[in-house]
Design a protein around this motif. Sequence first.
Motif, PDB file in Angstrom:
ATOM      1  N   GLU A   1       0.875  -1.168   0.000  1.00 43.10           N
ATOM      2  CA  GLU A   1       0.000   0.000   0.000  1.00 43.10           C
ATOM      3  C   GLU A   1       0.915   1.221   0.000  1.00 43.10           C
ATOM      4  O   GLU A   1       2.044   1.150   0.442  1.00 43.10           O
ATOM      5  CB  GLU A   1      -0.825   0.077   1.284  1.00 43.10           C
TER       6      GLU A   1
ATOM      7  N   PHE B   1       5.517   2.671   6.591  1.00 45.07           N
ATOM      8  CA  PHE B   1       5.186   1.736   7.660  1.00 45.07           C
ATOM      9  C   PHE B   1       6.270   1.799   8.714  1.00 45.07           C
ATOM     10  O   PHE B   1       7.441   1.619   8.434  1.00 45.07           O
ATOM     11  CB  PHE B   1       5.040   0.320   7.109  1.00 45.07           C
TER      12      PHE B   1
ATOM     13  N   PHE C   1      -1.247   6.466  22.409  1.00 49.62           N
ATOM     14  CA  PHE C   1      -2.047   6.896  21.259  1.00 49.62           C
ATOM     15  C   PHE C   1      -2.913   8.103  21.597  1.00 49.62           C
ATOM     16  O   PHE C   1      -3.124   8.983  20.773  1.00 49.62           O
ATOM     17  CB  PHE C   1      -2.900   5.736  20.730  1.00 49.62           C
TER      18      PHE C   1
ATOM     19  N   LYS D   1      -1.209  16.238  15.164  1.00 45.68           N
ATOM     20  CA  LYS D   1      -2.374  15.998  14.308  1.00 45.68           C
ATOM     21  C   LYS D   1      -2.015  15.015  13.180  1.00 45.68           C
ATOM     22  O   LYS D   1      -2.401  15.201  12.043  1.00 45.68           O
ATOM     23  CB  LYS D   1      -2.861  17.333  13.715  1.00 45.68           C
ATOM     24  N   ILE D   2      -1.254  14.066  13.494  1.00 42.58           N
ATOM     25  CA  ILE D   2      -0.816  13.136  12.453  1.00 42.58           C
ATOM     26  C   ILE D   2      -1.777  11.961  12.365  1.00 42.58           C
ATOM     27  O   ILE D   2      -2.083  11.313  13.368  1.00 42.58           O
ATOM     28  CB  ILE D   2       0.597  12.626  12.745  1.00 42.58           C
ATOM     29  N   ALA D   3      -2.226  11.699  11.150  1.00 45.31           N
ATOM     30  CA  ALA D   3      -3.125  10.553  10.941  1.00 45.31           C
ATOM     31  C   ALA D   3      -2.288   9.277  10.934  1.00 45.31           C
ATOM     32  O   ALA D   3      -1.200   9.243  10.373  1.00 45.31           O
ATOM     33  CB  ALA D   3      -3.862  10.687   9.624  1.00 45.31           C
ATOM     34  N   TYR D   4      -2.793   8.236  11.588  1.00 44.77           N
ATOM     35  CA  TYR D   4      -2.060   6.959  11.579  1.00 44.77           C
ATOM     36  C   TYR D   4      -3.053   5.814  11.539  1.00 44.77           C
ATOM     37  O   TYR D   4      -4.227   5.981  11.873  1.00 44.77           O
ATOM     38  CB  TYR D   4      -1.172   6.834  12.824  1.00 44.77           C
ATOM     39  N   GLU D   5      -2.559   4.686  11.102  1.00 47.02           N
ATOM     40  CA  GLU D   5      -3.367   3.464  11.161  1.00 47.02           C
ATOM     41  C   GLU D   5      -2.560   2.416  11.913  1.00 47.02           C
ATOM     42  O   GLU D   5      -1.357   2.287  11.689  1.00 47.02           O
ATOM     43  CB  GLU D   5      -3.652   2.926   9.751  1.00 47.02           C
ATOM     44  N   ILE D   6      -3.216   1.685  12.805  1.00 44.97           N
ATOM     45  CA  ILE D   6      -2.513   0.578  13.472  1.00 44.97           C
ATOM     46  C   ILE D   6      -2.708  -0.665  12.605  1.00 44.97           C
ATOM     47  O   ILE D   6      -3.807  -1.202  12.508  1.00 44.97           O
ATOM     48  CB  ILE D   6      -3.073   0.326  14.885  1.00 44.97           C
ATOM     49  N   CYS D   7      -1.641  -1.060  11.935  1.00 44.38           N
ATOM     50  CA  CYS D   7      -1.782  -2.174  10.987  1.00 44.38           C
ATOM     51  C   CYS D   7      -1.757  -3.519  11.689  1.00 44.38           C
ATOM     52  O   CYS D   7      -2.441  -4.448  11.314  1.00 44.38           O
ATOM     53  CB  CYS D   7      -0.657  -2.138   9.958  1.00 44.38           C
ATOM     54  N   ASP D   8      -0.897  -3.627  12.633  1.00 45.55           N
ATOM     55  CA  ASP D   8      -0.924  -4.868  13.407  1.00 45.55           C
ATOM     56  C   ASP D   8      -0.282  -4.586  14.743  1.00 45.55           C
ATOM     57  O   ASP D   8       0.223  -3.484  14.990  1.00 45.55           O
ATOM     58  CB  ASP D   8      -0.247  -6.021  12.689  1.00 45.55           C
ATOM     59  N   GLY D   9      -0.285  -5.602  15.598  1.00 45.39           N
ATOM     60  CA  GLY D   9       0.385  -5.459  16.877  1.00 45.39           C
ATOM     61  C   GLY D   9      -0.575  -5.328  18.033  1.00 45.39           C
ATOM     62  O   GLY D   9      -1.800  -5.428  17.866  1.00 45.39           O
TER      63      GLY D   9
ATOM     64  N   LYS E   1       0.897   2.774  10.092  1.00 44.86           N
ATOM     65  CA  LYS E   1       1.053   3.338   8.755  1.00 44.86           C
ATOM     66  C   LYS E   1       0.831   4.846   8.855  1.00 44.86           C
ATOM     67  O   LYS E   1      -0.150   5.292   9.438  1.00 44.86           O
ATOM     68  CB  LYS E   1       0.039   2.724   7.804  1.00 44.86           C
TER      69      LYS E   1
END
Lengths: 219, 219, 321, 321, 250
Positions: D243, D247, D262, D270-278, D294
Amino acid sequence: MGHSFVELVEQIIYPAVKTTLYMVTIATIFSAIFGFMIAILLYVTRKSGLHPNVGVFTVINTIVNVIRSFPFVILMVSIIPFTRFLVGTSIGKNAALVPLTIASAPFMARLFETSFESVDEEVIEAAKACGASNIQIIFWVVIKESFPLLAQNLTLAMISILGFSAMAGAVGAGGLGSVALMYGYQNFNDSIMYGTVIILIILVQFIQFVGNKLCDYLK
Amino acid sequence: MGHSFVELVEQIIYPAVKTTLYMVTIATIFSAIFGFMIAILLYVTRKSGLHPNVGVFTVINTIVNVIRSFPFVILMVSIIPFTRFLVGTSIGKNAALVPLTIASAPFMARLFETSFESVDEEVIEAAKACGASNIQIIFWVVIKESFPLLAQNLTLAMISILGFSAMAGAVGAGGLGSVALMYGYQNFNDSIMYGTVIILIILVQFIQFVGNKLCDYLK
Amino acid sequence: MIEVSGLEKKYGKLQVLENIDLEIKKGEIFGLVGLSGAGKSTLLRCINGLVPYDGGSLKVQGIEIQKLGKAQLRNFRKNIGMIFQNFSLLERCNVYENVAFPMKVWKKNSVETDEQVRKMVRLVGLEDKIESRPRQLSGGQKQRVAIARAMVTEPEILLCDEATSALDPKTATSILNLLKEINQKMGVTIIIVTHQMEVVEQICDRMALLQAGKIILKGEVKQLFLENSEPLRELLGRKLTFEPGVFIRILIENKSNYRKFFYELSSEMKIAYEICDGGIRNFKDGSAFLGTLKIETKDSDEFMRYLKKKKVLFEVQENGA
Amino acid sequence: MIEVSGLEKKYGKLQVLENIDLEIKKGEIFGLVGLSGAGKSTLLRCINGLVPYDGGSLKVQGIEIQKLGKAQLRNFRKNIGMIFQNFSLLERCNVYENVAFPMKVWKKNSVETDEQVRKMVRLVGLEDKIESRPRQLSGGQKQRVAIARAMVTEPEILLCDEATSALDPKTATSILNLLKEINQKMGVTIIIVTHQMEVVEQICDRMALLQAGKIILKGEVKQLFLENSEPLRELLGRKLTFEPGVFIRILIENKSNYRKFFYELSSEMKIAYEICDGGIRNFKDGSAFLGTLKIETKDSDEFMRYLKKKKVLFEVQENGA
Amino acid sequence: SGKEEKKEEKKEVTTLKIGASPNVIEVVHAMEDSLEKEGYKLEVVAFDDIKQPNVALDEGSLDGNLYQHKPFLDSFNNDNGTKLKFVEPLFGGFTALYSEKWNSVEEIPENAKIGIFQDASNQHRALVLGEEAGLFTLGEPSNNGMYTLLDIKENPRNLELVPLDTGGLNQGLTDLDGCFNQGTSMFLAEKDPTSYIAIEKDNSKFAIGLVVREEDENAEWVEPFLKAFRTEDTKKKIDEYYQGSYVYFD
Ligand SMILES: Nc1ncnc2c1ncn2[C@@H]1O[C@H](COP(=O)(O)OP(=O)(O)OP(=O)(O)O)[C@@H](O)[C@H]1O
Ligand SMILES: Nc1ncnc2c1ncn2[C@@H]1O[C@H](COP(=O)(O)OP(=O)(O)OP(=O)(O)O)[C@@H](O)[C@H]1O
Ligand SMILES: [Mg+2]
Ligand SMILES: [Mg+2]
């Protein structure tokens, strides 16, 4: 000694070796077959067996014990009518096969029985879980898994049969053992006696060697 | 037939039973001890053993085979000088013990050897990993784990010794088997012959019963 | 498919199974968990008739196991594959022969057998060990042989006793995927005994928790993990921490976009939270975040409203994480 | 303590261990992971001299194993406890006798033996099974006997081959705590072969990854999991997803307050993030959040600066989660 | 062992250990009462063998034995270097050729199978009988003056001689063309001992007698022993058991 070495070998030793090989081989084969069947019956019908059946087990177990109780010579004479019925005569190497087989079969049966019992119950359980029938379990699991032990015990029994065959001289079967006894021991002829024993030693070494190899191979 | 029934029992059968029990028990004990030691030596020194030693193994293995090659009667007479040295005489039940023991020990050895071989190698490995010495492995693992099999094979051998003891009549040892042979078979006295055989059957049943119980208990 | 009711089993005086009630539907993957010695293996053995039970009823496909005759029981077992906890392989047969064993029992023709056996051996990744005896295999390789053997006849029911305990995560995952596949494609009913919760999460629909021979919890996998009730916490060895605050267990599924959840939460609301435990887990129907959050008491109502709006599953925990 | 260099082992033509270099320090808990059949058990067996090696050197406490005489090897083994993958219990001995076996071998006096054996049996939770034979035990109970047996003599080195594979999480945790305890109190050096990453995380200091007989990764446990390099990802069966975005693998330890991380991140940046795993993992020195986030490419530099400020460990992954 | 033996004899004069083989065992037992009257207790040691009673006697384990004829003892002495003494012939049976298939020696066809004793002494005796009856001719005896099966020189009918033990000879009568056998065995097996088709010319040289160690030839007990054997009581008991199939050589 009175006789030349060549004469001795030709007239006595050589036919005796042939007779012994004949008797021991055939008797081993037959008693292995019968012993095998008996052992399987015992193994299957015993209390913790695949198809427990106290009645059958007790009967077979008792028969095995009864036959094993007979001193070999007495067994030999006791079954003469049967021997005669089977081979037409009570005398000679063929006649000796009958008591040899009958005497060795229960012995083999006991040896095979203990071999079978050494097979892990968990493996048998797994086979059951696969839907295996008792016959399949016996042939594909119990027998197969105990093969090296069976081979070893067969070797043991074969050598014992060789020992028994010496007594078969009582019914005129001949063979190395009875030559050793008759021409050697009873005629005070040490060279025949120990000569035949040496041949017996070679035979036993050979049987044991083949048995061990077979067992190693099967392992 | 020359003896009244009571006489028969008193003078012949009863002492014969005693003699048989004596010979079979003592011979079993001694041959078990020797057989055991031989079996352990074979087990330890074989190729895949705890302390491989081709030389020792080959020598012992050959000795075992050689002794097993002798027809019992010939063994018995061949070792008379040794017997005499040990027990002072070549006749009688004590004299018969010597060949009985010598003949049975290698037989027992083979039976025990196969029993030992049935012990799982992984368990032995675990014992090694615990730092166990070979002696400890033999006594605490190999022997202990094969106990039921040992008991079964001891039973088997004891009954075979009972069979061999019939031939001890050749050195005048007496005992049930030779009574059956001499007074019964050779004198065509069926009641003595089968009478003694019945006692033998009872004895064998008893030995087998005790052996089975022992084995069940040990399992 | 499998109906257990009031099942009792004793070994001597030891009551191993006590009043077990359980119903496993056709085509389901069912997880069985519990402390060591709880009776899981015994229950599994009862199901395929290897162990007789002392009371109650156990019906498979409507048939009471204990009432089956010998031949019937055998036929019945042909439809049940079992992976044993200790593998129970034939020591004197190689991998091929071990896997082929049930085919031989079924009297399948040799072409079919050969094809099927090789396929299974390939699926469990043991092509290069096909001629090896169990003694020459590693622990995990043995386990894979046991798995191949249990599945080779494509049984309708598969009983797996710790089927992946000796496998590395990668191999385990591929085996679990294999199970999922046969479950989906062929409707095989699978019961899995395991100590690895990931396994339950990954492939089970429902699960039951056995404790000292009794079933003390059963239900949907996700629901149970969400609820995180005391027996399950106990099994997982989680300790309660007594702190002030509201502890909320949440399960954020893919549809609620678990990856962005915390970021969105913060941008949309000003509620302080702590992630006490949990993480992203792989469930049968996709990944999700499963965990426990601590919220300050004053914010909890608002937070829960937010969760509802986001369609996040949640449970308020009495206390602790 | 244990120095392995250039170790080679073959079974026939099969190269099981190839040029293994490894150093395990005194008092360390070392994890050994790898695919099924990689050679882990074989390596363990080499260490206590059960399996002869074909090349290289293996020194324990400075002594080359292969050069030891028989008696020396025996003495040496007395200092090494081993838990076998398949337990290898004495079938005709009960639990007590199995556990007492090494004490008997050491010729300990009976009072000491009895005390120690009962203590160990209690520690593994088998008091009520002390008279049972292995055949009457469940899989996990057998494993616990094996554990007790290996530890009863308080060896200086403990080799554990999948010592908790048959144990439920609770029992496993208590066993792991036991290992940790003997490690800390008595300085026992422990090597653990396992497929359960939680185990490595929970108690290992360092670890090595074996692949087809070669060590392809070794280092600090946390560092390796943080790096999440390809061989480890491979073992864990994680797939890469391609993607767009950066990462970042992060390890938030307790000192950085992983529970609040978090929330704080969002309130401070103001940072956008995604928790991909963990998720939250239990490491030897405390819990931490380990996972992959991510970040949109434009925000990544700033995000990394933030991480540094917060003393969060991180690694940028080439691509994927 | 000679000195020890003497000491023992002084202490235990009253018990006599006499070896016997199965075929004469009841003969020896028959002497028990008469010997007791002479002041001796008889202990019969039964051997299922025909060599061991001599071995045991020579080593001093027996006082005497009563089961063999002189030719056998001579052969034994010769072969083993022993000096056992044959005291006196006492009794004997006869060896004959029996057949259930054929009525006379002439009728026995070519390739017929004839049962014969296994043991050296009886085999020798039967071979002599066979030559007398014209079945075959013998060469030189090869076993210390005794014939063995190997010593058959001409065998015009190509007979096969099958060595058998006592029971085998009895059974052989049914299965073979004929059997050599002892009258007593025939009688004990409940067959007619007189139904023979050939009988040995002279059975006296095969008379069975007491055998002792050389130094005991004139031992105190020997006379009373012989006397006890020859009492009416003993003979009555022997006759009762063997129904006259043994005769006496007084
Ligand atoms: N043959 C037996 N005789 C006596 N007790 C037994 C026998 N088999 C099992 N048990 C006991 O029954 C109980 C349940 O055993 P089971 O094997 O079902 O446990 P389990 O849940 O599978 O445990 P694990 O997770 O350790 O495999 C245990 O306490 C065990 O000791
Ligand atoms: N006795 C043997 N003979 C031949 N090959 C063997 C033998 N023992 C092990 N092997 C092979 O050596 C390789 C390594 O085995 P090992 O048991 O060390 O693996 P492992 O890493 O412990 O695997 P697992 O995680 O499955 O237990 C395997 O491929 C196995 O098949
Ligand atoms: Mg279990
Ligand atoms: Mg392994």
